[in-house]
Design an enzyme around this catalytic site. Sequence first.
Site, PDB file in Angstrom:
ATOM      1  CG  ASP A   1      -1.064   1.042   1.488  1.00  0.00           C
ATOM      2  OD1 ASP A   1      -1.170   2.527   0.841  1.00  0.00           O
ATOM      3  OD2 ASP A   1      -3.102   1.079   2.049  1.00  0.00           O
TER       4      ASP A   1
ATOM      5  CE  LYS B   1      -7.418   8.749   2.746  1.00  0.00           C
ATOM      6  NZ  LYS B   1      -6.651   7.172   3.097  1.00  0.00           N
TER       7      LYS B   1
HETATM    8  C1  PLP Z   1      -7.178   6.014   3.549  1.00  0.00           C
HETATM    9  C2  PLP Z   1      -6.121   5.174   2.994  1.00  0.00           C
HETATM   10  C3  PLP Z   1      -6.782   3.537   2.783  1.00  0.00           C
HETATM   11  C4  PLP Z   1      -8.173   3.472   2.948  1.00  0.00           C
HETATM   12  O1  PLP Z   1      -8.560   4.274   1.328  1.00  0.00           O
HETATM   13  P1  PLP Z   1      -9.911   5.269   1.569  1.00  0.00           P
HETATM   14  O2  PLP Z   1     -10.106   5.530  -0.181  1.00  0.00           O
HETATM   15  O3  PLP Z   1     -10.497   5.399   2.659  1.00  0.00           O
HETATM   16  O4  PLP Z   1     -10.992   3.173   1.551  1.00  0.00           O
HETATM   17  C5  PLP Z   1      -5.712   2.653   2.496  1.00  0.00           C
HETATM   18  N1  PLP Z   1      -4.602   2.678   3.110  1.00  0.00           N
HETATM   19  C6  PLP Z   1      -4.352   3.889   4.025  1.00  0.00           C
HETATM   20  C7  PLP Z   1      -2.578   4.306   3.832  1.00  0.00           C
HETATM   21  C8  PLP Z   1      -4.748   5.044   4.010  1.00  0.00           C
HETATM   22  O5  PLP Z   1      -4.276   6.475   4.069  1.00  0.00           O
END
Ligand code: PLP
Length: 382
Positions: free
Chosen positions: A174, A199
């Site tokens: 991720d 983000k």
């Molecule tokens: C926000 C976030 C997610 C989840 O993403 P959504 O778009 O809210 O479903 C997953 N991993 C990280 C590191 C995040 O900051």
Amino acid sequence: MSEAKLATVAVHAGEDPRVAGAVVTPVFQSAMFETGSDVAYHDIQYIRLNNTPSHRAVAEKVAALEGAEAALVAGSGMAAISASLLAFLSAGDHLLVQRCLYGGTHGLVQEELTALGVEHTSFDGGAPGSWQALLRPRTRVIYVEAMTNPLLEVADLRAVAAFARAHGLVAIVDATFATPVNLRPLAIGFDLSVHSCTKYMNGHSDIVAGSVAGSALLVDRVRKRLNHLGGSLDPHGCFLLQRGLKTLPLRMAQHNASALALAERLAQNPAIARLHYPGLPSHPDHARARELFRGFGGMLSFELHGGVAAAERFMARVKIPLVAPSLGGVESLVTRPATTSHAGLPREERERIGVSDALVRVSVGIEDPADLIADFEQALAG
Ligand SMILES: *Cc1c(COP(=O)(O)O)cnc(C)c1O
């Protein structure tokens, strides 16, 4: 890939052919598209199948930015992550996950995957020597984050990719906190790079979206799962993400520079008891971060000498950042993880992983860094 190259890719990839000469890829606001009479099911263009012209355009841009053969976009980061994990795990399989995962992912692994018969073990991302002992005959996937939230710890990502290769695991990272500007996950050996595009990738705090990039073979497996689970991104979301991505390299350069400048100043501020930013030599993973990342990102966190009361006072006094959860947008945000992202954990568990009630997390936006520094300093003074 050089900075100039990535900036060029961000603007131009996924924009051809230009429909009716439009310079900007339009929103294809149509649920379905005409077919011939003998079209195969998976060739039908339909929004849920993530294959309309809006999806294809933005997926092509994501793939180009990631240096990937293929990519897909999804209705949220969690849609991208859940489809990716479920594409490679079924009942009886085992998964290795880094400690201190994003809350939603933690919940997915802990509750949903467990209910489906998928077992997991968490590992210390900084201690590769401890991983071998955690392997089981049916370990299929190893999953990490580019940096942990909110302490910005950096796992030995090269070792994770090498370990996966040696043991036939699918390696998933991720990379939300790093973006393709700061980290090239596929180049260091990961199979899949996933993002919450909510983000930095979109960067404007106005949509929820996700992406998955990797080989065409693996991305197709994820796409099939995603299409069954239904986590598609709507055409307007595709359009906004496409627009946001054009400025990703520019925005990240500013996030990187501003967060570093702010962290360096905060490190000298007598009100600060503890400061976490991987770009500072004082961060325990600084050497690894320097080797892996082209920039250290826009996230930092700190504790004040006055504890929770001082944290609350700071958040009430600071003027430019908004007090809000989430991250990665053009505007600076501050939040106390104990009351937001980590509120679900018992206090002892939070303390154990280093997330005290007094910890303040900052998503440094792209405002003028001198303005941000002055604002933080006035809010910390007195
Ligand atoms: C926000 C976030 C997610 C989840 O993403 P959504 O778009 O809210 O479903 C997953 N991993 C990280 C590191 C995040 O900051």
